[in-house]
Design an enzyme around this catalytic site. Sequence first.
Site, mmCIF file in Angstrom:
data_model
loop_
_atom_site.group_PDB
_atom_site.id
_atom_site.type_symbol
_atom_site.label_atom_id
_atom_site.label_comp_id
_atom_site.label_asym_id
_atom_site.label_seq_id
_atom_site.Cartn_x
_atom_site.Cartn_y
_atom_site.Cartn_z
ATOM 1 C CB SER A 550 -0.956 -0.049 1.190
ATOM 2 O OG SER A 550 -2.003 0.875 1.033
ATOM 3 C CG ASP A 631 -6.064 -2.886 -4.328
ATOM 4 O OD1 ASP A 631 -6.913 -2.077 -3.898
ATOM 5 O OD2 ASP A 631 -4.865 -2.820 -4.047
ATOM 6 C CG HIS A 663 -5.252 -2.734 -0.383
ATOM 7 N ND1 HIS A 663 -4.606 -2.196 -1.471
ATOM 8 C CD2 HIS A 663 -4.735 -2.081 0.694
ATOM 9 C CE1 HIS A 663 -3.754 -1.264 -1.080
ATOM 10 N NE2 HIS A 663 -3.810 -1.173 0.231
#
Length: 714
Positions: A550, A631, A663
């Site tokens: 991320s 995602d 994600h």
Amino acid sequence: MTIRATKFTPKVLLSAPRRSSGVPNTDGSRILYSVSTYSFADHSRKTEIRVLDVSTQTSGLITDASGASEPNWLGDDHVLVLVPGDAGTTKLVAGNVDNFENSSYEAGVIESGASNLKLVSLGDSKFAVAVTAEANPKGELHNPSTAPKSLSSGKLYKSLFVRHWDQYVTKNRNSIWLGTISKSTSESNSHARYKLSPLVNALAGTGLESPIPPFGGSDHFDISPKGLIFAAKDPELNPATHTKVNVYLVEVPDFDKLTDSKPKKVEVFGFEGASTSTVLSPDGKQAAFLSMRKDGYEADKNQLFVIPDVRRPSWVIHAYASEDGKGSWPLSPGGISWSADSKTLYLLAEEKGRVCLFQATADAKALPELIMTGGAISDIRPLATGDVFVSSNSLIDNSTYYLTNRSRNHTVLSSNSRDGAMFGLSHKQIRETSWPGAAPGTQVHAWVVVPSTFNAEEKYPLAYLIHGGPQGSWLDSWSTRWNPVVFAEQGYVVVCPNPTGSTGYGQDFTDAIQDQWGGLPYRDIAKGFDWIEEKISFVDTSRAVALGASYGGYMMNWVQGQELGRKFKALVTHDGVFSMAGQMGSEELYFPFHEFKGSLWTNRESWLKWDPSRFTENWATPHLIVHSELDYRLTISEGLAAFNTLQVKGIESQFLTFPDENHWVLKPENSLLWHTVVLDWINEHVGLPSYSSTSKSEDIKSDALVEGVQGLSL
């Protein structure tokens, strides 16, 4: 525990029993919990509901029904469990705790998938019930299994918020359903059974949704014998560009005769951000919640508010208020609980890499007092005795139950892994360090994790792990996704820094990352590398790798284009940012709008300043890219663009993707492949044995396809 490991590997991590937070009875002598275990031999997961007798330290089976979850006490002798039923329904199954298998029966059926079960005693073997389940636009229970199916797969949208996390947004909304469960009066006491009443949608016709997806759960609502409190997004604002969440109170004079009592909005002037942890006192007279000042900023400081009398929702006390609006208590709490006597508030808050427990008086006149620290507390249950039951975990133990009191005496009731011993781990592996940060007067705290076979006279390669968020932190906590100990057991010294933007070190430190994505945090991380090289003698920084997901993935792409990137033998980006303009494809647009002080067209300079793709001419370090198709926060085009750049430039690189993951990589078989690919990649570049070669070959089986021409040079 069903396993004992001599070496903590990804397979041990993913196979280890995962124990839920505990649910104690009235005095904490017995603890309900669920535990799930995945078998790579059978490729299946088994879940059990169990009860722990604290005095004898014995655990008994309640039920192993497939999908059973959320055990709750009906008094001190009966248990209520949610069990998936046929055609997408949910069964409420009740039974005697000492003989559940033979005494259990169906107390009711909810015609949809339901979760977040809450019970409150109304006396005389009667309980108020609250669950959450989806409602259709008419306010009725929505069951995907029985709902009419469209003949077309097309979806037409006329406003923002097309997708969220890993799903397309529909017209159905989460809602809170209320009712009662009580013993039938038509049967004799010896044969009386609990029966669920019809459930009523407490949010019908309001246009409100609670819990708030994708992560909202029981922390977004609460019930008492006389009412309901909940948090919901402001219906007048688009959730793609706003974080504003309101708090609402609903009076419930009689759970047997639920009326159309409308929610009353609790006004908190000057606080336009998100609210959470809405809780009612056990006596039903008071309420408390957390709220943020800034709309559009999901990492703003949580501040405590107390409603002394729920009959007067306009009377709201801002606890620990200050003239500058930041609050006089420096921490940002993440959860609230009331004591059983409704006189004390318990707060959970991050502080310096740990999740700690604090207590405060209900009038909130004095600042909260620390009563427990160490590890990461995940849940607390205040008992009628005045003690507090605590569920916690740490970097070496995936579940510990404690009993603590206001005198700060802590008793370990149960450790799922015998304090890490079942994994071959110990506290000696966990260390801490810090170095001067890039901003004047700041210190960057970091966790240091060494192998269980550590010898200070030897040199170990460095695994530098960068956390996501960016307003997040590495905690002394367990994870099955990014577990620092797994990397350490491969033969690394793992350093997990909490640079500028991290939480738990004061709100100013968190806020300082705004418009500084590749600035202060990068410099903190670069200074940390130099600190490790100079101060930690057992680390060989000439054999260093860096990994992140991320925002951590963004940082890997940023590092790749900077001077620091040449100091690593290999990099790993998981679901990271490649191009800032690509963030317009995200779902929660308020996030980049806040981080870069405006939209792409009103503050283009900031968006482009911190864009990793600007520096692709410098990319040279071998790089593994991981990005999954579901995602919707950081779309897969970001990962493909990074991989394509590496390939076209002729840089050694690999691309791993999962069509069925978001994600995060959550499915055990996928997670095992993730760990295998990631560890093989970094181990190869620092001279450690590959993970797959050191594991039993018959255990590392995968349906993954290796596509493309191997060794193709462009």
